[in-house]
Design a protein around this motif. Sequence first.
Motif, PDB file in Angstrom:
ATOM      1  N   GLY A  89       0.444  -1.604   0.100  1.00 24.07           N
ATOM      2  CA  GLY A  89      -0.102   0.125  -0.179  1.00 24.07           C
ATOM      3  C   GLY A  89       0.526   1.771   0.269  1.00 24.07           C
ATOM      4  O   GLY A  89       0.629   2.229   0.773  1.00 24.07           O
ATOM      5  N   HIS A  90       1.460   1.844  -0.842  1.00 25.82           N
ATOM      6  CA  HIS A  90       2.546   2.165  -0.839  1.00 25.82           C
ATOM      7  C   HIS A  90       3.841   2.820  -0.382  1.00 25.82           C
ATOM      8  O   HIS A  90       4.238   3.586   0.079  1.00 25.82           O
ATOM      9  CB  HIS A  90       1.599   3.678  -1.314  1.00 25.82           C
ATOM     10  N   ARG A  91       3.690   2.077   1.016  1.00 26.77           N
ATOM     11  CA  ARG A  91       4.647   2.182   2.265  1.00 26.77           C
ATOM     12  C   ARG A  91       5.641   0.584   2.206  1.00 26.77           C
ATOM     13  O   ARG A  91       5.159  -0.209   2.200  1.00 26.77           O
ATOM     14  CB  ARG A  91       3.894   2.150   3.237  1.00 26.77           C
ATOM     15  N   LEU A 112      14.108   6.297 -10.036  1.00 31.92           N
ATOM     16  CA  LEU A 112      14.283   5.691 -11.375  1.00 31.92           C
ATOM     17  C   LEU A 112      12.886   5.761 -12.335  1.00 31.92           C
ATOM     18  O   LEU A 112      12.567   5.741 -13.436  1.00 31.92           O
ATOM     19  CB  LEU A 112      15.214   4.978 -11.607  1.00 31.92           C
ATOM     20  N   LEU A 113      12.555   4.941 -11.667  1.00 31.52           N
ATOM     21  CA  LEU A 113      10.745   4.203 -12.499  1.00 31.52           C
ATOM     22  C   LEU A 113       9.186   5.604 -13.052  1.00 31.52           C
ATOM     23  O   LEU A 113       9.248   4.903 -13.838  1.00 31.52           O
ATOM     24  CB  LEU A 113      10.200   3.099 -11.591  1.00 31.52           C
ATOM     25  N   ASP A 114       9.832   6.474 -11.957  1.00 31.06           N
ATOM     26  CA  ASP A 114       9.276   7.286 -11.794  1.00 31.06           C
ATOM     27  C   ASP A 114       9.933   7.632 -13.751  1.00 31.06           C
ATOM     28  O   ASP A 114       8.863   8.423 -14.846  1.00 31.06           O
ATOM     29  CB  ASP A 114       9.136   8.543 -11.428  1.00 31.06           C
ATOM     30  N   ARG A 115      10.754   8.315 -13.765  1.00 35.22           N
ATOM     31  CA  ARG A 115      12.069   8.900 -14.855  1.00 35.22           C
ATOM     32  C   ARG A 115      11.520   7.695 -15.997  1.00 35.22           C
ATOM     33  O   ARG A 115      11.743   8.486 -17.183  1.00 35.22           O
ATOM     34  CB  ARG A 115      12.793   9.356 -14.890  1.00 35.22           C
ATOM     35  N   HIS A 116      11.680   6.480 -16.027  1.00 32.97           N
ATOM     36  CA  HIS A 116      12.414   5.745 -17.305  1.00 32.97           C
ATOM     37  C   HIS A 116      11.274   4.928 -16.968  1.00 32.97           C
ATOM     38  O   HIS A 116      11.198   3.903 -18.213  1.00 32.97           O
ATOM     39  CB  HIS A 116      14.056   5.729 -17.675  1.00 32.97           C
ATOM     40  N   ALA A 141       4.583   1.155  -5.932  1.00 32.94           N
ATOM     41  CA  ALA A 141       3.800   2.528  -6.454  1.00 32.94           C
ATOM     42  C   ALA A 141       3.109   2.953  -7.779  1.00 32.94           C
ATOM     43  O   ALA A 141       2.711   3.326  -8.736  1.00 32.94           O
ATOM     44  CB  ALA A 141       5.488   2.538  -7.728  1.00 32.94           C
ATOM     45  N   ASN A 142       2.491   0.940  -7.547  1.00 27.02           N
ATOM     46  CA  ASN A 142       1.028   1.076  -8.719  1.00 27.02           C
ATOM     47  C   ASN A 142       1.716   0.865 -10.006  1.00 27.02           C
ATOM     48  O   ASN A 142       1.076   1.766 -10.807  1.00 27.02           O
ATOM     49  CB  ASN A 142       0.637   1.821  -8.609  1.00 27.02           C
ATOM     50  N   MET A 143       2.646   0.331 -10.413  1.00 29.33           N
ATOM     51  CA  MET A 143       3.194   0.936 -12.133  1.00 29.33           C
ATOM     52  C   MET A 143       2.408  -0.356 -13.036  1.00 29.33           C
ATOM     53  O   MET A 143       1.513  -1.260 -12.204  1.00 29.33           O
ATOM     54  CB  MET A 143       4.623  -0.363 -12.096  1.00 29.33           C
ATOM     55  N   ASP A 217       6.146   6.933  -4.544  1.00 31.01           N
ATOM     56  CA  ASP A 217       4.802   7.636  -5.061  1.00 31.01           C
ATOM     57  C   ASP A 217       4.768   6.916  -6.006  1.00 31.01           C
ATOM     58  O   ASP A 217       5.100   5.648  -7.009  1.00 31.01           O
ATOM     59  CB  ASP A 217       5.187   8.982  -5.760  1.00 31.01           C
ATOM     60  N   ASP A 218       3.227   6.531  -7.230  1.00 35.03           N
ATOM     61  CA  ASP A 218       2.810   6.094  -7.894  1.00 35.03           C
ATOM     62  C   ASP A 218       3.725   6.895  -8.717  1.00 35.03           C
ATOM     63  O   ASP A 218       4.623   8.090  -9.461  1.00 35.03           O
ATOM     64  CB  ASP A 218       1.670   6.965  -8.073  1.00 35.03           C
ATOM     65  N   VAL A 219       3.655   5.657 -10.122  1.00 42.01           N
ATOM     66  CA  VAL A 219       5.009   5.953 -11.152  1.00 42.01           C
ATOM     67  C   VAL A 219       3.646   5.355 -12.395  1.00 42.01           C
ATOM     68  O   VAL A 219       3.450   5.283 -12.139  1.00 42.01           O
ATOM     69  CB  VAL A 219       5.794   5.155 -11.253  1.00 42.01           C
TER      70      VAL A 219
END
Length: 219
Positions: A89-91, A112-116, A141-143, A217-219
């Motif tokens: 759950g995001h934690r 890294l996941l957020d950017r790429h 991060a709910n990818m 954070d979500d990605v």
Amino acid sequence: MDTLSAGSFGPLESAGPVLVWIVVLTFVFLECAIILGLFLPGDSMLVTAGVVLATHDSGTQHTWALSVGAMGAAIAGNQVGYVIGRRSGHRLIARRGGKYLNAANLHKVNVLLDRHGFWAVAVARWIPWIRTLCPMVAGAANMDHRRYTIASSIGAVVWAPVLLLIGFYCGSLLEQVPWLMPAAIAVMVSLLAVGTALGIWGYRREMARPAESVTVDDV
């Protein structure tokens, strides 16, 4: 540093491909699925397994077959890691002052996941501590699960066979110098055993540190 037990590797040369299969598949799965994998010598284990298989008559067939098996173990481990992260759950729980499992490293993987995104998951397979944290962070991060599965599978399809085949063909070259092969295997297996023992010790120390919660954070 990338556990079974240090003693698992001593008889590798004489025990045959079956033991190599057990060790490789177990290590690969654990390294991709749970925090313990942060402390397992996965890359060096795959190379060593390839060298050992080169000493057996059916080494070529076993190496290619094990490559497929290792791909499957890596893909399965990634799915387990993703589910663990998704259920958090995001934690995620980090260790204050930890060497690998700390808030800074979890944040780096999240960024890294957020950017790429897709390509970060695929390339993460080649970076030891990131390949263990990435599945959990991606889940937390709910990818998108479909994108994650495709990316992590691409990484697995490349990673395991390349390292196993590097070991196998290096072992084939070493076999041309009869006195060198036993010495090379003895050194590699000894280093792997020491690395595994140190990894167990490092894991125990890491998990004994105070826990702290890290929000992803979500990605």
